[in-house]
Write a protein that holds these residues in place. Structure first.
Motif, PDB file in Angstrom:
ATOM      1  N   GLU A 106     -29.376  15.622 -34.043  1.00 18.98           N
ATOM      2  CA  GLU A 106     -30.706  15.038 -33.889  1.00 18.98           C
ATOM      3  C   GLU A 106     -31.159  14.234 -35.103  1.00 18.98           C
ATOM      4  O   GLU A 106     -31.697  13.136 -34.957  1.00 18.98           O
ATOM      5  N   THR A 107     -30.958  14.752 -36.301  1.00 27.72           N
ATOM      6  CA  THR A 107     -31.458  14.086 -37.493  1.00 27.72           C
ATOM      7  C   THR A 107     -30.484  13.057 -38.042  1.00 27.72           C
ATOM      8  O   THR A 107     -30.855  11.917 -38.314  1.00 27.72           O
ATOM      9  N   LEU A 108     -29.235  13.455 -38.178  1.00 28.45           N
ATOM     10  CA  LEU A 108     -28.237  12.530 -38.717  1.00 28.45           C
ATOM     11  C   LEU A 108     -27.644  11.641 -37.637  1.00 28.45           C
ATOM     12  O   LEU A 108     -26.891  10.722 -37.932  1.00 28.45           O
ATOM     13  N   GLN A 109     -27.977  11.936 -36.412  1.00 27.08           N
ATOM     14  CA  GLN A 109     -27.511  11.186 -35.243  1.00 27.08           C
ATOM     15  C   GLN A 109     -25.981  11.086 -35.178  1.00 27.08           C
ATOM     16  O   GLN A 109     -25.429  10.047 -34.824  1.00 27.08           O
ATOM     17  N   TYR A 120     -29.158  19.698 -36.369  1.00 25.29           N
ATOM     18  CA  TYR A 120     -29.452  18.768 -37.457  1.00 25.29           C
ATOM     19  C   TYR A 120     -28.461  17.610 -37.471  1.00 25.29           C
ATOM     20  O   TYR A 120     -28.845  16.447 -37.584  1.00 25.29           O
TER      21      TYR A 120
END
Length: 135
Positions: free
Chosen positions: A17-20, A14
Motif C-alpha cells: 500500500e505505501t511503497l506500492q 506496507y
C-alpha cells in the motif's frame, strides 16, 4: 517474501500500500508461502482484499491448500477448502499431501468434515491416498 513467511501482515501491507510494491506479480508465491508457514491473516488478506485466486497452482499442481495440508496448518485448510473446487479424488490431493506428511488432524478434517476420501475403492482403482496413509 520474508514478511509472508514470518506472518508479518502489517509489513506486507506496507510494501503493497505505501511503497506500492506490486504483490500481484508474485501474489501466488506469497499466498503459497503464507499457507506453508501458517500465516492465516496473510492468506485472508491476499484472498479477500487483493482477490488472489486460491486455486492457482504451482507447476507441480500444488495449490495453497496443498501447502497448508502438507504442513498441518488446519486453520488455513479450513479456510481454503471451501474456496477451491477440486476434482473428485485426485491423485495429487491435499489429502494425499497431509497423509504423506503424517498430519492426522488435517487428514481427519478432510475425510470426516469434507468427505474427500473415495469410499471403498476396488483394488485396481486405489489411488495414492491409500498407500500414503498406510505408510
Amino acid at each position: 517474501l520474508k514478511a509472508a513467511e514470518c506472518g508479518h501482515l502489517e509489513i506486507l501491507k506496507y510494501f503493497h500500500e505505501t511503497l506500492q510494491i506490486p504483490l500481484q506479480d508474485g501474489i501466488n508465491y506469497v499466498l503459497h508461502t503464507a499457507s506453508l508457514h501458517n500465516s492465516l491473516q496473510i492468506v485472508k488478506y491476499l484472498v479477500e482484499t487483493l482477490h488472489c485466486d486460491p486455486a492457482i497452482s504451482t507447476e507441480d499442481k500444488w495449490t495453497a491448500l496443498h501447502f497448508a495440508a502438507a504442513e498441518g496448518n488446519l486453520d488455513i485448510v479450513k479456510y481454503l477448502f471451501p474456496l477451491i473446487k477440486l476434482p473428485p479424488f485426485p491423485e495429487n490431493s491435499p489429502l494425499n499431501r497431509a497423509c504423506e506428511s503424517n498430519q492426522l488432524d488435517v487428514v481427519k478434517y478432510l475425510i470426516l468434515d469434507c468427505n474427500t476420501l473415495q469410499p471403498n475403492p476396488l483394488p485396481d482403482q486405489r489411488n495414492d491416498i491409500h498407500t500414503n496413509c498406510c505408510k
